[in-house]
Design a protein around this motif. Structure first.
Motif, PDB file in Angstrom:
ATOM      1  N   LEU A 130       0.829  -1.205   0.000  1.00  0.00           N
ATOM      2  CA  LEU A 130       0.000   0.000   0.000  1.00  0.00           C
ATOM      3  C   LEU A 130       0.864   1.255   0.000  1.00  0.00           C
ATOM      4  CD1 LEU A 130      -2.820  -0.973   2.539  1.00  0.00           C
ATOM      5  CD2 LEU A 130      -3.013  -0.812   0.051  1.00  0.00           C
ATOM      6  N   THR A 131       1.874   1.287   0.859  1.00  0.00           N
ATOM      7  CA  THR A 131       2.730   2.471   0.927  1.00  0.00           C
ATOM      8  C   THR A 131       3.531   2.650  -0.360  1.00  0.00           C
ATOM      9  OG1 THR A 131       4.459   1.190   2.073  1.00  0.00           O
ATOM     10  CG2 THR A 131       2.916   2.432   3.433  1.00  0.00           C
ATOM     11  N   ARG A 132       4.004   1.548  -0.941  1.00  0.00           N
ATOM     12  CA  ARG A 132       4.781   1.663  -2.176  1.00  0.00           C
ATOM     13  C   ARG A 132       3.903   2.056  -3.355  1.00  0.00           C
ATOM     14  NH1 ARG A 132      10.132   0.024  -1.374  1.00  0.00           N
ATOM     15  NH2 ARG A 132      10.454   0.319   0.861  1.00  0.00           N
ATOM     16  N   LEU A 133       2.685   1.549  -3.408  1.00  0.00           N
ATOM     17  CA  LEU A 133       1.767   1.983  -4.459  1.00  0.00           C
ATOM     18  C   LEU A 133       1.456   3.472  -4.302  1.00  0.00           C
ATOM     19  CD1 LEU A 133      -0.709  -1.038  -4.652  1.00  0.00           C
ATOM     20  CD2 LEU A 133       0.594  -0.103  -6.583  1.00  0.00           C
ATOM     21  N   GLN A 134       1.281   3.906  -3.064  1.00  0.00           N
ATOM     22  CA  GLN A 134       1.051   5.327  -2.825  1.00  0.00           C
ATOM     23  C   GLN A 134       2.226   6.168  -3.316  1.00  0.00           C
ATOM     24  OE1 GLN A 134      -0.892   7.528   0.757  1.00  0.00           O
ATOM     25  NE2 GLN A 134       1.234   7.160   1.368  1.00  0.00           N
ATOM     26  N   GLN A 135       3.438   5.720  -3.053  1.00  0.00           N
ATOM     27  CA  GLN A 135       4.617   6.437  -3.512  1.00  0.00           C
ATOM     28  C   GLN A 135       4.644   6.538  -5.035  1.00  0.00           C
ATOM     29  OE1 GLN A 135       8.040   4.455  -1.853  1.00  0.00           O
ATOM     30  NE2 GLN A 135       7.465   4.944   0.261  1.00  0.00           N
ATOM     31  N   ARG A 136       4.310   5.443  -5.706  1.00  0.00           N
ATOM     32  CA  ARG A 136       4.319   5.458  -7.175  1.00  0.00           C
ATOM     33  C   ARG A 136       3.232   6.382  -7.714  1.00  0.00           C
ATOM     34  NH1 ARG A 136       8.652   5.004  -8.947  1.00  0.00           N
ATOM     35  NH2 ARG A 136       8.128   3.984 -10.938  1.00  0.00           N
ATOM     36  N   LEU A 137       2.081   6.379  -7.046  1.00  0.00           N
ATOM     37  CA  LEU A 137       1.006   7.281  -7.449  1.00  0.00           C
ATOM     38  C   LEU A 137       1.452   8.731  -7.318  1.00  0.00           C
ATOM     39  CD1 LEU A 137      -2.021   7.683  -8.212  1.00  0.00           C
ATOM     40  CD2 LEU A 137      -2.500   7.724  -5.755  1.00  0.00           C
ATOM     41  N   GLU A 138       2.093   9.066  -6.202  1.00  0.00           N
ATOM     42  CA  GLU A 138       2.556  10.432  -5.984  1.00  0.00           C
ATOM     43  C   GLU A 138       3.620  10.825  -6.991  1.00  0.00           C
ATOM     44  OE1 GLU A 138       3.406   9.878  -1.717  1.00  0.00           O
ATOM     45  OE2 GLU A 138       2.038  11.552  -1.374  1.00  0.00           O
ATOM     46  N   THR A 139       4.469   9.871  -7.357  1.00  0.00           N
ATOM     47  CA  THR A 139       5.504  10.142  -8.358  1.00  0.00           C
ATOM     48  C   THR A 139       4.884  10.557  -9.690  1.00  0.00           C
ATOM     49  OG1 THR A 139       7.041   8.587  -7.337  1.00  0.00           O
ATOM     50  CG2 THR A 139       7.439   9.124  -9.647  1.00  0.00           C
ATOM     51  N   GLN A 140       3.707  10.016  -9.981  1.00  0.00           N
ATOM     52  CA  GLN A 140       3.041  10.323 -11.244  1.00  0.00           C
ATOM     53  C   GLN A 140       2.085  11.512 -11.137  1.00  0.00           C
ATOM     54  OE1 GLN A 140       4.333   8.884 -13.796  1.00  0.00           O
ATOM     55  NE2 GLN A 140       5.541   7.674 -12.326  1.00  0.00           N
ATOM     56  N   GLY A 141       2.137  12.224 -10.028  1.00  0.00           N
ATOM     57  CA  GLY A 141       1.317  13.417  -9.890  1.00  0.00           C
ATOM     58  C   GLY A 141       0.180  13.295  -8.898  1.00  0.00           C
ATOM     59  N   GLY A 142      -0.066  12.077  -8.392  1.00  0.00           N
ATOM     60  CA  GLY A 142      -1.034  11.890  -7.327  1.00  0.00           C
ATOM     61  C   GLY A 142      -2.450  11.588  -7.747  1.00  0.00           C
ATOM     62  N   ARG A 143      -2.741  11.657  -9.042  1.00  0.00           N
ATOM     63  CA  ARG A 143      -4.130  11.426  -9.480  1.00  0.00           C
ATOM     64  C   ARG A 143      -4.320  10.033 -10.070  1.00  0.00           C
ATOM     65  NH1 ARG A 143      -7.789  15.088 -10.129  1.00  0.00           N
ATOM     66  NH2 ARG A 143      -8.482  14.284 -12.136  1.00  0.00           N
ATOM     67  N   TYR A 144      -3.458   9.684 -11.011  1.00  0.00           N
ATOM     68  CA  TYR A 144      -3.567   8.390 -11.682  1.00  0.00           C
ATOM     69  C   TYR A 144      -2.188   7.745 -11.775  1.00  0.00           C
ATOM     70  CZ  TYR A 144      -8.131  10.247 -12.978  1.00  0.00           C
ATOM     71  OH  TYR A 144      -9.390  10.792 -12.932  1.00  0.00           O
ATOM     72  N   PHE A 145      -2.168   6.443 -12.044  1.00  0.00           N
ATOM     73  CA  PHE A 145      -0.898   5.714 -12.038  1.00  0.00           C
ATOM     74  C   PHE A 145      -0.120   5.839 -13.349  1.00  0.00           C
ATOM     75  CE2 PHE A 145      -2.754   3.812  -8.315  1.00  0.00           C
ATOM     76  CZ  PHE A 145      -1.645   3.577  -7.517  1.00  0.00           C
ATOM     77  N   ALA A 146      -0.768   6.248 -14.420  1.00  0.00           N
ATOM     78  CA  ALA A 146      -0.063   6.390 -15.702  1.00  0.00           C
ATOM     79  C   ALA A 146      -0.835   7.347 -16.601  1.00  0.00           C
ATOM     80  CB  ALA A 146       0.077   5.030 -16.389  1.00  0.00           C
ATOM     81  N   ALA A 147      -0.085   8.071 -17.422  1.00  0.00           N
ATOM     82  CA  ALA A 147      -0.648   8.913 -18.481  1.00  0.00           C
ATOM     83  C   ALA A 147      -1.567  10.023 -17.975  1.00  0.00           C
ATOM     84  CB  ALA A 147      -1.395   8.051 -19.507  1.00  0.00           C
ATOM     85  N   ASP A 148      -1.587  10.266 -16.656  1.00  0.00           N
ATOM     86  CA  ASP A 148      -2.409  11.313 -16.054  1.00  0.00           C
ATOM     87  C   ASP A 148      -3.877  11.184 -16.435  1.00  0.00           C
ATOM     88  OD1 ASP A 148      -2.739  13.506 -14.367  1.00  0.00           O
ATOM     89  OD2 ASP A 148      -2.629  14.937 -16.040  1.00  0.00           O
ATOM     90  N   ARG A 149      -4.341   9.942 -16.534  1.00  0.00           N
ATOM     91  CA  ARG A 149      -5.758   9.695 -16.825  1.00  0.00           C
ATOM     92  C   ARG A 149      -6.122   8.298 -16.352  1.00  0.00           C
ATOM     93  NH1 ARG A 149      -6.808   6.538 -21.459  1.00  0.00           N
ATOM     94  NH2 ARG A 149      -5.005   6.064 -22.758  1.00  0.00           N
ATOM     95  N   LEU A 150      -7.400   8.004 -16.354  1.00  0.00           N
ATOM     96  CA  LEU A 150      -7.880   6.695 -15.918  1.00  0.00           C
ATOM     97  C   LEU A 150      -7.391   5.604 -16.866  1.00  0.00           C
ATOM     98  CD1 LEU A 150      -9.844   5.306 -13.829  1.00  0.00           C
ATOM     99  CD2 LEU A 150     -11.560   5.422 -15.660  1.00  0.00           C
ATOM    100  N   THR A 151      -6.779   4.568 -16.291  1.00  0.00           N
ATOM    101  CA  THR A 151      -6.354   3.406 -17.063  1.00  0.00           C
ATOM    102  C   THR A 151      -6.750   2.140 -16.305  1.00  0.00           C
ATOM    103  OG1 THR A 151      -4.170   3.141 -16.029  1.00  0.00           O
ATOM    104  CG2 THR A 151      -4.326   4.680 -17.906  1.00  0.00           C
TER     105      THR A 151
END
Length: 208
Positions: A130-151
């Protein structure tokens, strides 16, 4: 396009749910083949690797949940075309698979063994991911995990958080995501309230 057939267990969650949501978002017709747990043993042998989900397209089948997610994600414009962004999408989905690979085997343990194993997961591996996924999310801007949009990556993480918060996993505190990854809770709410996601669950008469 010929109609697709997605086969998975008869509940709203798990490895088959992200693909169901993605196909619904994309407006892609598919046969939603829901397998009762009591029917699983006699259907298991017919699957490519002895597990679900399985996607059938024109008589051909593909299994493994993330392979299916990538395929339906491409059909429904929920998978990035950029190679780097697609890698980030895959990364999040594979991380969730690692969590599920720890959780799913506990479903087949005795009550005593399940309690011991799940308490151990709640004390270590689940908070770690959970904490590592949160870190990756924040690295990408905090909204989405890739491409700054829903995937499909967002759908897969959303389904995991939904499961953890639902209480279906006894001996796993439902507030783990809130305590260890509040940004994932914000993400969960963002996906849950996406009009297309909300429409999918409304169609089935349940709350996301």
């Amino acid at each position: 396009m010929s109609q697709l057939k997605l086969t998975y267990f008869d509940f709203h969650g798990g490895r088959g749910e992200p693909a169901r949501i993605a196909l619904s978002i994309g407006g892609i017709p598919f046969e939603d083949d829901r397998v009762a747990f009591t029917d699983w043993e006699h259907r298991k042998e017919a699957t490519p690797f002895g597990g679900l989900p399985v996607l059938e397209v024109e008589g051909k089948t593909v299994s493994q949940s993330n392979a299916i997610n990538r395929y339906v994600g491409k059909l429904s414009d929920l998978y990035p075309s950029d190679p780097w962004q697609s890698a980030l999408c895959d990364e999040a989905m594979d991380a969730v698979e690692e969590v599920l690979s720890e959780i799913v085997p506990t479903m087949f343990l005795s009550e005593k063994e399940r309690k011991t194993r799940r308490e151990a997961l709640a004390a270590g591996p689940i908070p770690f991911y959970l904490t590592r996924l949160q870190q990756r999310l924040e690295t990408q801007g905090g909204r989405y995990f890739a491409a700054d949009r829903l995937t499909v990556a967002d759908l897969k993480v959303f389904v995991l958080i939904r499961q953890l918060k639902s209480g279906v996993l006894d001996h796993v505190p439902t507030d783990l995501p809130d305590r260890f990854a509040p940004k994932l809770i914000e993400h969960y709410t963002r996906v849950k309230t996406d009009p297309a996601v909300a429409a999918y669950y409304a169609q089935h008469g349940i709350n996301a």
